[in-house]
Design a protein around this motif. Structure first.
Motif, mmCIF file in Angstrom:
data_model
loop_
_atom_site.group_PDB
_atom_site.id
_atom_site.type_symbol
_atom_site.label_atom_id
_atom_site.label_comp_id
_atom_site.label_asym_id
_atom_site.label_seq_id
_atom_site.Cartn_x
_atom_site.Cartn_y
_atom_site.Cartn_z
ATOM 1 N N PHE A 153 0.796 -1.337 -0.091
ATOM 2 C CA PHE A 153 -0.076 -0.036 -0.018
ATOM 3 C C PHE A 153 0.756 1.249 -0.202
ATOM 4 O O PHE A 153 0.483 2.280 -0.775
ATOM 5 C CB PHE A 153 -0.856 -0.050 1.066
ATOM 6 C CG PHE A 153 -1.965 -1.077 1.044
ATOM 7 C CD1 PHE A 153 -2.960 -1.205 0.028
ATOM 8 C CD2 PHE A 153 -2.303 -2.012 2.302
ATOM 9 C CE1 PHE A 153 -3.858 -2.038 0.038
ATOM 10 C CE2 PHE A 153 -3.067 -2.794 2.318
ATOM 11 C CZ PHE A 153 -3.914 -3.072 1.226
ATOM 12 N N SER A 154 1.939 1.257 0.952
ATOM 13 C CA SER A 154 2.633 2.479 0.834
ATOM 14 C C SER A 154 3.652 2.699 -0.365
ATOM 15 O O SER A 154 3.449 3.839 -0.840
ATOM 16 C CB SER A 154 3.715 2.568 2.086
ATOM 17 O OG SER A 154 4.580 1.574 2.097
ATOM 18 N N ASP A 155 4.002 1.662 -0.839
ATOM 19 C CA ASP A 155 4.555 1.974 -2.374
ATOM 20 C C ASP A 155 3.531 2.267 -3.246
ATOM 21 O O ASP A 155 3.969 3.082 -4.176
ATOM 22 C CB ASP A 155 5.085 0.313 -2.663
ATOM 23 C CG ASP A 155 6.393 0.097 -1.723
ATOM 24 O OD1 ASP A 155 6.791 1.004 -1.149
ATOM 25 O OD2 ASP A 155 6.914 -0.987 -2.009
ATOM 26 N N ASP A 156 2.218 1.776 -3.287
ATOM 27 C CA ASP A 156 1.180 2.284 -4.375
ATOM 28 C C ASP A 156 1.051 3.852 -3.941
ATOM 29 O O ASP A 156 0.972 4.375 -4.859
ATOM 30 C CB ASP A 156 -0.043 1.773 -3.900
ATOM 31 C CG ASP A 156 -0.020 0.125 -4.357
ATOM 32 O OD1 ASP A 156 0.965 -0.234 -5.117
ATOM 33 O OD2 ASP A 156 -0.999 -0.542 -4.000
ATOM 34 N N VAL A 157 1.166 4.033 -2.748
ATOM 35 C CA VAL A 157 0.710 5.503 -2.656
ATOM 36 C C VAL A 157 1.863 6.573 -3.273
ATOM 37 O O VAL A 157 1.778 7.557 -3.861
ATOM 38 C CB VAL A 157 0.853 5.777 -1.003
ATOM 39 C CG1 VAL A 157 0.801 7.633 -0.853
ATOM 40 C CG2 VAL A 157 -0.549 5.405 -0.412
ATOM 41 N N ILE A 158 3.273 5.992 -2.937
ATOM 42 C CA ILE A 158 4.306 6.818 -3.452
ATOM 43 C C ILE A 158 4.399 6.609 -5.130
ATOM 44 O O ILE A 158 4.716 7.707 -5.638
ATOM 45 C CB ILE A 158 5.610 5.869 -3.178
ATOM 46 C CG1 ILE A 158 5.793 6.221 -1.643
ATOM 47 C CG2 ILE A 158 6.835 6.553 -3.892
ATOM 48 C CD1 ILE A 158 6.851 5.340 -1.110
ATOM 49 N N SER A 159 3.897 5.649 -5.707
ATOM 50 C CA SER A 159 3.798 5.691 -7.428
ATOM 51 C C SER A 159 2.699 6.527 -7.857
ATOM 52 O O SER A 159 2.715 7.326 -8.534
ATOM 53 C CB SER A 159 3.285 4.093 -7.571
ATOM 54 O OG SER A 159 2.103 3.785 -7.526
ATOM 55 N N VAL A 160 1.790 6.823 -7.048
ATOM 56 C CA VAL A 160 0.591 7.819 -7.340
ATOM 57 C C VAL A 160 1.102 9.302 -7.249
ATOM 58 O O VAL A 160 0.994 10.106 -7.969
ATOM 59 C CB VAL A 160 -0.683 7.583 -6.479
ATOM 60 C CG1 VAL A 160 -1.673 8.470 -6.946
ATOM 61 C CG2 VAL A 160 -1.270 6.212 -6.776
#
Length: 353
Positions: free
Chosen positions: A83-90
Motif C-alpha cells: 500500500f505505501s509503495d502504491d501511494v508513492i507511485s501515485v
C-alpha cells in the motif's frame, strides 16, 4: 448515484504499480494526502478535504482493492508496503515530490510505513486512530513484544465470516450485527445518528472492499497456539500481523517531520481494550477457551503508539497528541469541527522550507 461531494473531483491515475482512483479538492499550495482505513475508501475523507484551508491541495487515494482503484493481490509478507509503495507511485505519477500525509486506522500504518521508507517525501504526518506501530493483535507491553512467533490469533482468520459474506453480497441493510451498516454504527462512529445524512455514502464505500484470500480478509494457517490459527501471507488483515509489520523504527529515524496523533476516547477498534482483539474478547469470555493473560494477553494498542511517539519526541521530533472525548474510531466524522481545526493548526505550524 454519485457519492462525490460538491467541490470534489475524481481522477484515474495510471501509476507504475496500479490504476488508482484519486479524489481531489483543488488548491494552489502544499499537497495534503489522505490515506483511508480498512474496509472503507477515500470517500470517507471528503468532508475533511473540503474543510481544509483553501491554500492546500487535497488528494485522497483509494488503495488497491478499495474504492474505484484496481484490485490487485496484497503480499502480506511485506507488511503494509504494498500500500505505501502504491501511494508513492501515485505521487510520482502526479509529480508530487513532498506532501503532508494523513492516515486513518490501517491508513495510519500505511502512512508510518511511508515515513519509514521515504522520509524525504513527508512534510508532516497526521495519524488518526492509527493501527499500533507493532500491528494489530498478537503483542503485549508498551514495546510490542510478540506473544507467539506465528502471530496466533491475528490476520485473516480473525475476520467474521458473515461480515465478509455480507461485504461480498453488497448488503446495504442493518438486518444483522455483522452487516456493514451495523458495523459502521457500532464500531466506526460513536454517534451514528449524526451520520444519517451521509451514512449511505459511508456504507457504499465499505462495500467497495474487494474480498478474497488475496485481499480482504486474507488467508490463515493452523496454529498450535490459542485460538488455533495464525496469520497467513496473503491479504489485507495479514499485513498487520506482528511477524509482518513493525514500523516502530521511525522513532529512531534521522528525518523527523512533525506528527499529530488524534484518537477518540471511545474507540472500540484501536484501543487498549479492543473489541476486535481476540485475546481481549477471550478475557471477556466472548471466545471460549482463552488460556489467560500470561499466555494470550490483550494488546495495549494506544499505549504502544504513545510509547513509540515518546521515543520519537525524545530524539528531537515534534509530537502532539489529541484525544477527542466522545469520538470513536472516526474522529474526523464524530467531531469534525475539532478534528478539522486540529489538522489545520498542525499543517500551519509546519516549516516546509
Amino acid at each position: 448515484m454519485s457519492d462525490l461531494f460538491p467541490g470534489i473531483t475524481t481522477h484515474r491515475v495510471a501509476s507504475s504499480r496500479y490504476a488508482a482512483n484519486v479524489l481531489e479538492r483543488p488548491g494552489e499550495g502544499e499537497v495534503v494526502v489522505f490515506i483511508h482505513g480498512n474496509v472503507s475508501s477515500a470517500a470517507f475523507y471528503q468532508p475533511t478535504m473540503l474543510a481544509l484551508p483553501r491554500e492546500y491541495r487535497a488528494l485522497a487515494i483509494d488503495l488497491r482493492g478499495f474504492g474505484a482503484s484496481e484490485t490487485l493481490p496484497v503480499d502480506a509478507t511485506r507488511g503494509l508496503r504494498d500500500f505505501s509503495d502504491d501511494v508513492i507511485s501515485v505521487l510520482d505519477a502526479l509529480d508530487v515530490e513532498r506532501a503532508h500525509v494523513v492516515g486513518w486506522s490501517m491508513g495510519g500504518g500505511v502512512a508510518m510505513q511511508l515515513l519509514l521508507d521515504a522520509p524525504d517525501r513527508v512534510s508532516s504526518l497526521s495519524l488518526e486512530a492509527p493501527v499500533s506501530p507493532y500491528g494489530f493483535g498478537g503483542t503485549h507491553g508498551a514495546d510490542g513484544l510478540r506473544n507467539d512467533d506465528d502471530g496466533a490469533g491475528t490476520g485473516g482468520g480473525g475476520a467474521n465470516p458473515d461480515f465478509v459474506a455480507r461485504l461480498r453480497a453488497g448488503d446495504l441493510t442493518a438486518d444483522a450485527p455483522t452487516s456493514p451498516r451495523s458495523v459502521l454504527r457500532s464500531a466506526y462512529v460513536a454517534h451514528p445518528d449524526a451520520q444519517a445524512e451521509h451514512e449511505d455514502v459511508w456504507v457504499r464505500s465499505m462495500l467497495t472492499t474487494s474480498t478474497g484470500e488475496g485481499n480482504y480478509p486474507g488467508d490463515s494457517v493452523p496454529s498450535s497456539n490459542w485460538p488455533g490459527f495464525a496469520a497467513g501471507n496473503r491479504g489485507v488483515l495479514n499485513t498487520m500481523a506482528p511477524q509482518h509489520f513493525d514500523v516502530s523504527g521511525i522513532a529512531d529515524a534521522p528525518h523527523r517531520p512533525p506528527i499529530l496523533w488524534v484518537h477518540g476516547a471511545g474507540d472500540v477498534i484501536v484501543s487498549d481494550t479492543s473489541l476486535f482483539d481476540l485475546n481481549h474478547l477471550g478475557a471477556l469470555g466472548v471466545i471460549p477457551g482463552w488460556p489467560g493473560a500470561e499466555v494470550a494477553p490483550a494488546q495495549p494498542m494506544k499505549q504502544q503508539t504513545r510509547a513509540m511517539l515518546a521515543r520519537y519526541a525524545a530524539a528531537g521530533g515534534v509530537v502532539r497528541e489529541v484525544e477527542i472525548t466522545g469520538a470513536g474510531h472516526a474522529p474526523h466524522l464524530d467531531d469534525a469541527p475539532r478534528f478539522d481545526a486540529e489538522l489545520a493548526a498542525h499543517l500551519a505550524a509546519v516549516d516546509v522550507a
